[in-house]
Design an enzyme around this catalytic site. Structure first.
Site, PDB file in Angstrom:
ATOM      1  N   ASP A  55     -69.285 -52.345 -15.307  1.00 28.53           N
ATOM      2  CA  ASP A  55     -69.175 -53.481 -16.594  1.00 28.53           C
ATOM      3  C   ASP A  55     -68.121 -54.337 -16.008  1.00 28.53           C
ATOM      4  OD1 ASP A  55     -69.073 -54.589 -19.049  1.00 28.53           O
ATOM      5  OD2 ASP A  55     -69.953 -52.533 -19.802  1.00 28.53           O
ATOM      6  N   LYS A  58     -63.873 -51.920 -19.756  1.00 24.92           N
ATOM      7  CA  LYS A  58     -64.600 -50.865 -20.425  1.00 24.92           C
ATOM      8  C   LYS A  58     -64.644 -49.701 -19.292  1.00 24.92           C
ATOM      9  CE  LYS A  58     -67.277 -53.417 -23.717  1.00 24.92           C
ATOM     10  NZ  LYS A  58     -68.633 -53.637 -24.312  1.00 24.92           N
ATOM     11  N   ASN A  91     -69.456 -58.467 -12.529  1.00 26.14           N
ATOM     12  CA  ASN A  91     -70.886 -58.792 -13.124  1.00 26.14           C
ATOM     13  C   ASN A  91     -71.675 -58.740 -12.064  1.00 26.14           C
ATOM     14  OD1 ASN A  91     -72.876 -59.920 -14.475  1.00 26.14           O
ATOM     15  ND2 ASN A  91     -72.065 -61.971 -14.987  1.00 26.14           N
ATOM     16  N   CYS A 143     -92.510 -51.614 -12.548  1.00 26.27           N
ATOM     17  CA  CYS A 143     -90.971 -52.046 -12.499  1.00 26.27           C
ATOM     18  C   CYS A 143     -90.914 -52.913 -13.685  1.00 26.27           C
ATOM     19  CB  CYS A 143     -90.620 -52.930 -11.231  1.00 26.27           C
ATOM     20  SG  CYS A 143     -91.370 -54.519 -11.075  1.00 26.27           S
ATOM     21  N   CYS A 184     -73.705 -61.398 -34.495  1.00 25.23           N
ATOM     22  CA  CYS A 184     -73.577 -60.446 -33.456  1.00 25.23           C
ATOM     23  C   CYS A 184     -74.863 -59.327 -33.909  1.00 25.23           C
ATOM     24  CB  CYS A 184     -72.507 -59.581 -33.686  1.00 25.23           C
ATOM     25  SG  CYS A 184     -72.067 -58.119 -32.544  1.00 25.23           S
TER      26      CYS A 184
END
Length: 319
Positions: free
Chosen positions: A15, A38, A61, A137, A161
């Site tokens: 993360d 995190k 990332n 997939c 949000c």
């Protein structure tokens, strides 16, 4: 957290975000962890729960070109031994770009991936197992956003949000963890796809087959390899299956348990009991095979006998 409590050997955590107060309506994080990455906050909490589990933090990332290579390397060498691939990839990401990156990494490395997610209204979710070449997939049947190439960031509204309910997230996390244990430990049935609708308490499940026209070349290659492996397998032998006696489930039979058929009703002993009022049979039950055999034997024994012989036999029975 569930896998940590179950004693899984090693967990790799990926993360790039930091803990915020907005995350407190979810599971796992605590207010004093705000500002930490995190993955660091997760490792601190999980290590306190079970210090025997090994944790590896990866705070970046995975969707960038450089970090994707690091992600691939971590998956290919992140097993318990430190040189082997990981046993399974799990994800609970909130965007399609990350899902595409994970999908491509797992296809290239031949790794099984269990994907999960919760809807923006927080009242539904799903888990899905993706096995290269055997199941669909993520790009075999992509969401409209992925298929059309729309920039996902343009769909997000300012100052809005997505809803988040710890109840829905806990249910999806539990389903994902249970499926993981069944896969790793080899018990029960691993669910290929399971959805959850909180409004109706509805749990639909279905298989998802790969798309031969998938846009991902690695997926198509994995499909061909899987079909070749199936073609190389010898056909099952029916004779060996029936001729070989099955081994007893418990050979020692410590408690001396035996099967007794004395209480089992015999279908050929007579007609079935009459039905209660208001009930009827959906179809007429067939006669037992034993009754058919007896009828055939009686017919064959009386064939060719004249009337006088039959009368003599009947008289002998009556005397």
């Amino acid at each position: 957290e569930m896998l940590t409590r179950c004693g899984v050997g090693k967990l790799l955590l990926f993360d790039y975000d930091r803990v915020e107060l907005a995350n407190m309506n979810r599971l796992f994080y605590r207010p004093e962890q705000c500002g930490l990455s995190k993955v660091a906050a997760a490792k601190n909490t999980l290590s306190a729960i079970n210090p025997d589990v090994v944790f590896s933090e990866h705070n970046y990332n995975i969707t960038t070109a450089e970090n994707f290579d690091n992600f691939m390397k971590a998956l290919s060498t992140g097993g318990v031994s430190g040189t082997s691939p990981v046993s399974l990839v799990l994800s609970c990401v909130d965007n399609f770009t990350a899902r595409v990156a994970i999908n491509r990494a797992c296809l290239e490395l031949g790794l099984t991936w269990m994907e999960s997610g919760v809807s923006e209204d927080a009242v539904s979710g799903h888990i899905q197992v993706l096995v290269p070449g055997q199941t669909a997939c993520f790009e075999c049947a992509p969401p409209l956003v992925v298929a059309t190439g729309i920039d996902e960031s343009t769909l997000k509204r300012d100052n809005v949000c997505a809803a988040s309910l710890p109840t829905t997230m806990g249910i999806i996390a539990g389903l994902l963890s249970q499926n993981t244990l069944k896969y790793l430990l080899g018990f029960g049935t691993v669910t290929p796809y399971l959805a959850y609708n909180a409004l109706l308490d509805f749990f639909p499940s279905m298989p998802l087959l790969p798309n031969p026209a998938c846009t991902n070349a690695h997926c198509r290659a994995c499909q061909r390899q899987h079909q070749e492996n199936i073609a190389k397998q010898p056909p099952p032998s029916a004779a060996s299956h029936h001729d070989t006696p099955a081994a007893p489930l418990h050979a020692d039979n410590q408690w001396g348990i035996v099967l007794d058929k004395s209480g089992v009703p015999d279908d050929s002993s007579g007609p079935a009991a009459p039905l209660a009022d208001g009930l009827r049979l959906a179809y007429a039950p067939a006669r037992p095979a034993l009754a058919d055999h007896q009828a055939a034997a009686t017919s064959s024994s009386t064939a060719g006998a004249d009337i006088s012989d039959l009368q003599a036999r009947l008289h002998a029975l009556q005397s």
